[in-house]
Design a protein around this motif. Structure first.
Motif, mmCIF file in Angstrom:
data_model
loop_
_atom_site.group_PDB
_atom_site.id
_atom_site.type_symbol
_atom_site.label_atom_id
_atom_site.label_comp_id
_atom_site.label_asym_id
_atom_site.label_seq_id
_atom_site.Cartn_x
_atom_site.Cartn_y
_atom_site.Cartn_z
ATOM 1 N N SER A 51 0.833 -1.209 0.000
ATOM 2 C CA SER A 51 0.000 0.000 0.000
ATOM 3 C C SER A 51 0.867 1.258 0.000
ATOM 4 O O SER A 51 0.524 2.267 -0.636
ATOM 5 C CB SER A 51 -0.906 0.001 1.236
ATOM 6 O OG SER A 51 -1.643 -1.197 1.303
ATOM 7 N N LEU A 52 1.989 1.203 0.722
ATOM 8 C CA LEU A 52 2.893 2.356 0.776
ATOM 9 C C LEU A 52 3.540 2.600 -0.586
ATOM 10 O O LEU A 52 3.629 3.752 -1.050
ATOM 11 C CB LEU A 52 3.966 2.115 1.850
ATOM 12 C CG LEU A 52 4.981 3.230 2.102
ATOM 13 C CD1 LEU A 52 4.283 4.549 2.475
ATOM 14 C CD2 LEU A 52 5.955 2.835 3.217
ATOM 15 N N ILE A 53 3.972 1.527 -1.231
ATOM 16 C CA ILE A 53 4.590 1.638 -2.565
ATOM 17 C C ILE A 53 3.607 2.288 -3.543
ATOM 18 O O ILE A 53 3.947 3.245 -4.239
ATOM 19 C CB ILE A 53 5.040 0.243 -3.067
ATOM 20 C CG1 ILE A 53 6.182 -0.295 -2.204
ATOM 21 C CG2 ILE A 53 5.476 0.307 -4.545
ATOM 22 C CD1 ILE A 53 6.461 -1.792 -2.374
ATOM 23 N N GLU A 54 2.379 1.790 -3.542
ATOM 24 C CA GLU A 54 1.345 2.366 -4.432
ATOM 25 C C GLU A 54 1.146 3.857 -4.175
ATOM 26 O O GLU A 54 1.009 4.648 -5.094
ATOM 27 C CB GLU A 54 -0.006 1.675 -4.185
ATOM 28 C CG GLU A 54 -0.180 0.327 -4.845
ATOM 29 C CD GLU A 54 -1.478 -0.359 -4.351
ATOM 30 O OE1 GLU A 54 -1.548 -1.588 -4.521
ATOM 31 O OE2 GLU A 54 -2.373 0.321 -3.798
ATOM 32 N N ALA A 55 1.150 4.228 -2.884
ATOM 33 C CA ALA A 55 0.838 5.622 -2.537
ATOM 34 C C ALA A 55 1.973 6.578 -2.892
ATOM 35 O O ALA A 55 1.723 7.725 -3.271
ATOM 36 C CB ALA A 55 0.498 5.726 -1.050
#
Lengths: 256, 256
Positions: free
Chosen positions: A23-27
């Motif tokens: 989720s962090l990578i996507e954000a």
């Protein structure tokens, strides 16, 4: 006016396979170029531990082939050190850690591998941010967290990140539209009341498993705990000078 | 006028078999009754790590049969938590940790298992002290350290130990008679410049071992590094509120 995209180092403590880091990578992906160095297995509660008596391995991760992504056999702080010394061979423009599956407010900052990675970044004078969601579930909903990540990262990259600090960002377990805003806070003076689950193995020998209750006993409005309990994302600027300045003169009177 | 002897909890991070903890036990034994809970193996560099995903074992130690002595399979902070919850079932009057084989001045306080045990004590509001000698040798000479332990413990037990702090005591590698005194200091802003020893195993696969140089670049007279370089024992009162108060108003201006 073209500008180089910032280089963003991503790590966590739940391990590279966790939903939180995905989720962090996507954000953060829209904000820059990404390097990932994350533990190959869960490293929760590792605090600022480093591996000094053993070797470390660094392997390309098949999970994120589109990025410069590695797993490391060590702790979150090991990941940061290896990323700087051996992967980037220099410093990234931003370090983000998380999104942790579970709260890192108040004194949890000391036990947290997520936050220790960010603190290590601050010691290297890299703008660094740790993100944690108040939900331990492996399949937690990170959509509000992703909103918070974007809001904080956008401002962190504007060039006036204070020197030698990092940010401890906690996100309440709410839907994005339920979040009231983002509050800058201090670390609450709230601690764990520890206990152990004591059981006996098949040989009759006792073993212990840490449990405990979090005593949320500093409720003032300027704390991270108050913010989280009232529907806000908490942002605590975090430093690593542990000197108790207020007691230096008192101890100096001990007349050694 | 009879007074109950204080109860002193002893731990370390080099493991129960280390010369450092033996030297610490000898030095504090005259001051009170002793309980020992120490790691069963070296736990250097474990910082504030705790064991959350595994069980812990607690076994009576045959090394110190004359005391209430246990080994724990976990980290130094696990030792403190188990000692309070399961061995003492309450709080000791004093917690001492060490004597560490190696320096814990400046930013080393964050990586140090020795100091994290003391910080955990402070979080429990127990007067707590970590001791470290600037000598990594397994057979180091702890006689000056024992002198320093006695000087500091004597005063720590006088009843006016400040609340919620611990002391970080480092001892230079000198003979007792060469030590110039004991100085109360702040934590120097000095950090590791990390590098890794990269080698290849018998299969041609790389592995890494953390090394690095300690950048002693904050030399002011009020620092622990200055004290140690000038022949003094350094005492840094240490707390665990990591809030960077000086940047709260600056970050609040980011207008989330």
């Amino acid at each position: 006016m073209s500008k180089k995209r910032p280089l963003i180092l991503i790590t966590n403590d739940d391990g590279i396979q966790a939903k939180g880091i995905r989720s962090l990578i996507e954000a953060v992906e829209p904000f820059g170029d990404i390097v990932i160095v994350a533990p190959d297995k869960p490293q929760s509660g590792m605090g600022h531990a480093i591996t000094v008596n053993d070797v470390l391995r660094l392997d390309p991760s098949p999970l994120y082939e589109q990025y410069d992504a590695y797993t490391c056999t060590g702790t979150p702080v090991d990941c940061v050190k290896l990323a700087i010394a051996e992967v980037i061979k220099g410093k990234p423009d931003l370090l983000v850690s998380g999104i942790n599956h579970g709260e890192n407010s108040a004194s949890n900052v000391l036990y947290s591998g997520t936050m220790s990675a960010a603190v290590e970044g601050a010691m290297e004078d890299i703008p660094s941010i740790g993100f944690s969601l108040l939900d331990f579930d492996a399949d937690a909903d990170f959509s509000a967290s992703q909103w918070a990540v974007k809001e904080v990262v956008k401002r962190a990259l504007n060039g006036d990140f204070p020197k030698s600090i990092c940010l401890n960002v906690n996100i309440p377990q709410l839907k994005t539209e339920e979040i009231k805003g983002i509050r800058v806070c201090r670390q609450a003076k709230a601690y764990w009341k520890d206990s152990f689950d004591k059981r006996y193995d098949q040989f009759g020998k006792p073993y212990f498993w840490l449990k405990g209750e979090f005593n949320r006993d500093d409720w003032r409005e300027d704390t991270d705990i108050w913010a989280l309990d009232n529907g806000y994302v908490s942002v605590v600027p975090t430093q690593f000078d542990m000197t108790a300045y207020h007691t230096i003169s008192e101890i100096a009177e001990w007349e050694f």
